[in-house]
Every structure is written in C-alpha cells, then in structure tokens.
Design an enzyme around this catalytic site. Sequence first.
Site, PDB file in Angstrom:
ATOM      1  N   ARG A 132       1.459   1.006 -13.645  1.00 51.41           N
ATOM      2  CA  ARG A 132       0.622   0.379 -14.686  1.00 51.41           C
ATOM      3  C   ARG A 132      -0.629  -0.264 -14.085  1.00 51.41           C
ATOM      4  NH1 ARG A 132       5.220  -2.427 -14.027  1.00 51.41           N
ATOM      5  NH2 ARG A 132       5.096  -4.565 -13.222  1.00 51.41           N
ATOM      6  N   TYR A 133      -0.680  -0.414 -12.754  1.00 49.88           N
ATOM      7  CA  TYR A 133      -1.844  -1.055 -12.124  1.00 49.88           C
ATOM      8  C   TYR A 133      -2.845  -0.070 -11.529  1.00 49.88           C
ATOM      9  CZ  TYR A 133       1.174  -5.176 -12.314  1.00 49.88           C
ATOM     10  OH  TYR A 133       1.985  -6.196 -12.723  1.00 49.88           O
ATOM     11  N   THR A 134      -2.502   1.196 -11.499  1.00 56.11           N
ATOM     12  CA  THR A 134      -3.403   2.149 -10.829  1.00 56.11           C
ATOM     13  C   THR A 134      -4.041   3.092 -11.849  1.00 56.11           C
ATOM     14  OG1 THR A 134      -1.515   3.584 -10.414  1.00 56.11           O
ATOM     15  CG2 THR A 134      -2.200   2.159  -8.613  1.00 56.11           C
TER      16      THR A 134
END
Length: 523
Positions: free
Chosen positions: A49-51
């Site tokens: 979810r962060y990349t």
Amino acid sequence: VLGKYHPHGDSSVYDTMVRMAQPWSLRYMLIDGQGNFGSVDGDSPAAMRYTEVRLSKIADAILNDLDKETVDFQDNFDDTLKEPTVMPTKLPHLIINGASGIAVGMATNMLPHNLSEACDAIAAYIDNPEITTAEIMQHIKAPDFPTGGTIYGVEGVKQAFETGRGKVVVRGKYIVEEDKKGKEQIIIHELPYQVNKANLHQKIAHLVNDKVIEGVSDVRDESDRNGMRLVIDLKRDAMAQVIVNQLFKYSELQSSYGVNNVALVGGRPKQLGMLDMIREFVKFRLEVIQRRAKYELRKAEERAHILEGYLIALDNLDAIIKLIRESKNPEEAKAGLISSFDLTEIQAKAILEMRLQRLTGMERDKIKAEYDEIMSKIAGLKELLATESLQYALILEETADMKEKFGDERRTNIEFSSSDVSIEDLIEEEQVFISVSNLGYIKRTSADEYRAQRRGGRGARGSRAREEDFIADIFVASTHATLLFFTDSGRVHWLKVHQIPEGDKTAKGRAIQNLLQVPKEDK
C-alpha cells in the site's frame, strides 16, 4: 495479474513486481518504482500500500506491437480472457536480463549481459550468419552484472557461450588506501551479483574473530546514498594483498555462478549457446515483423477500400444525395447505393455515416491525399513482405534504435586468471637493473635510467640508500626471469623480476622481508 492471469498469492505477485524495480536485481529494470523497494542488505520492501509503480521505457519495447497480431494468444487459467504466449519484444530479454528457474527436472540459470553488446552481436549475426562463437565474443565479451564486480577468468565464460553450460567466477571490486595514521585499509565498493552486503560484513567479522584471517583490526560499513563502502582496517604489519586473497577464498567476495542456458525452442526445452540464442531471437524477430506487416497491410487495405467509396461518392455527389433523399429508410438507401454505383456493403455503410462537412472542397482534398498515402504504404508493405533482405534490414534498424535508446557502458570488467593467460604475455621483456642494499632493500630500475659516462664527464649517482645503508649488490636481469632468495635458515623463496617494485635510481626500494613474508628472526 491476480484476478486475470496468474492465480497466485498476492505476496508472490508483489515480490515479483518488487524485484523488477530493484537496480541490483535486474540489469535492465522493467518497472519504475516509487517508494522503498528494499536494499542490497536484504531489507524487505515496504508493504504494497506504500509503493507505486509504472512500466519503465524498456518494458514498452518488450510490449511493443502486441496489438498488431504479432504473437499467438491463448486462454488464461479460467478461459475468460486471452493472454499472449510470448511478448513481441524488440530486445533479447533472455540475454540482457537473464533468468533462473526450477521447472520439473529442468533447471535454468542464465546470466545478464550488456544490452549494447547484445545489439552489436545481433547485427554481426545478421551481417554474417556463418559467424562463430569466438567472433560473437568480440561483441558480447562476458556476462554483465547489475552490481558490477570483476569476472575472474574467461575459460568458464567461453565454455558457457559455446555449450550453454559453464562456470563464471566473479569477485568484488576493492581499493587499498592509507588512513590518516598511515595504516592500510581495504575498501570494498562493488560486490558479486546477488551477494548480501550485511551477510558479507558479518561473515568477515566471524573470520577475523575465529582467527581464520589475521591482521584485521576493524570491519565497518560506511555505505551511504553515494555508494557502497565496506571498510576493513589492517594492522601495521599486515599485507593488504594477502588479506584480500583470504577474503576471496573464505568469503562471498568471490562467488561462482553456474550457467545453464535451458530455454523453450518451439515448445521443447533445449540447451543453447550464445550463438543459438541470438539465432533464435533473430528468427523470432523475423516472424514478428512479417506478422506485423501482414496486419498493417490488412488494415491499410480496409481503409483504402472505404476511401475508394468516399471518392466515388464525391464524384457522383448530386445523384447520391438525390438517391438518399428519395429512400424511405437507411436499408433502402444502402441497397440503392450498392446497386446504382457498384459499391460494396462496407463502402455504402461508410457513405451513409459520412458527415456533411466532408463534402467541402478542403475535406475532399484531404480524402484524396489520405488515399494516395495509404496506397504508397500498401505498396511498401507488400514489398517488405516479398523481400527477405528488407526484413533483415528492418531488424537491424530497430536493433540499432534500441541500442541508442537503452544501451549503456559495461559495469562488470574482466580479468584474466592465472590459468587463462601467463602474466608474462602481458609484460614486455626488457633488461633491468636490480639493486639490493646491505639492510635488505630491493628494487628494479629501467636500464634507460643509467648512462655511459663520457670522457671527462661528471659521475652521476648510481643509487641512494639510507645514511647507515649502502648498496651491497647490483646486477642485470630480464623482467621474465626468476630470482631465488636464500635465507639464513636454509629456506628458498622465488619471485619473478617483474614482481619486484620499480623505483628510480635514487629510490631506496622495498624491504625484502615484506615482499616474501620472511619470519622476523630470519635474514
């Protein structure tokens, strides 16, 4: 990918994607990533979810022309969609990025190579289909790893290129520096492919603690965003070259990779040498170019057919408008057009859907220009399909374009190992003076440094030693000769003359003790 093409778990799909965005994993990255994608130390990437990712430009060259019926499509796992069996790539991806995998009883391990070199090799093969592996190796010299390093020895590389099986030995790159206190440091700035830096650091520390390697006072990692820097501090009497050789022997600073080029050729697994891989790739490019030309020809002919209808309509404009106005419905109008003006159903339909603005003089010229352009394109495509030499020329052109867009310098250099080439082959044979001082300092000096004294000339100093020292022995030898050193305790050591440090007439030279590792009590 998950829902449509590969019924795998999301973590395996994400890990695959992450690998394609890591500059130390792939020689040419297929994905442009934003965020934390892990590190050479084996740190894991951020959660998905962060990349964020997008395809890199090079991936575009692999997917290019996929929509032009260039490759076969097959059903996906649940038969709801079609997926390509292979990509119509302009680049030999298998050669430039390598591959490794374990199928059922069929393992493969292909190493990455340099894109510019691969493009040159493809061009050389097209120019001369009878080319040999040795000639191909003038273009593709050896594998080229994303992490750099040095390939030590070319024998294994030759074997791998010829047969598709071989062993490539890779060493990390290092430099030896002196710190402020005058002690030597070994600085490792490139590692062999797939070696984890944190693990290597730990391994070296263990070797030092277990006294397998002696002479090291400290090991620390000074890497930062400017690059890798693993520093090994040496004790005063330690010799850097000896410690580096021990690191090669006991740690992953020297690693070997087994090459096993197994690929599917026509659906069957085959072991391929480099020449075979290039041959198969060129054969594949030829097929892609032919299929693309057939598709473009079909589309161009379909468009030309409609434009011919438009031109007929524009030539008979008033009669066609009258016919359309007198028809009760579109079907009747279409039938009337077909029978009155000898048009096909496709042309009649296109005329009925034509906008009124296309009837102006300028639009009419545009239609005529487009028709002429498409007719010349059709002629060009037919010529391409009929002439094999034009197809090869197109492969050459596209390959050169890929090299210009994506080509780069080699990162991995090649060093001959002692088994490949005698070092003497690389050293010019010449006569040198060797001087040994009373206190045991030795050096070699080029014969050019000395001159014959003319009559009445002033003497030039032959050599300078320390205050309490003097030259004990001086003699002439060839750089290819071997010197034997006998010690008081009855041991004999040998050194090639070219291994003796060079110095000018006034240099004091190096202590023999340091060159030969003679025990302190022996002379």
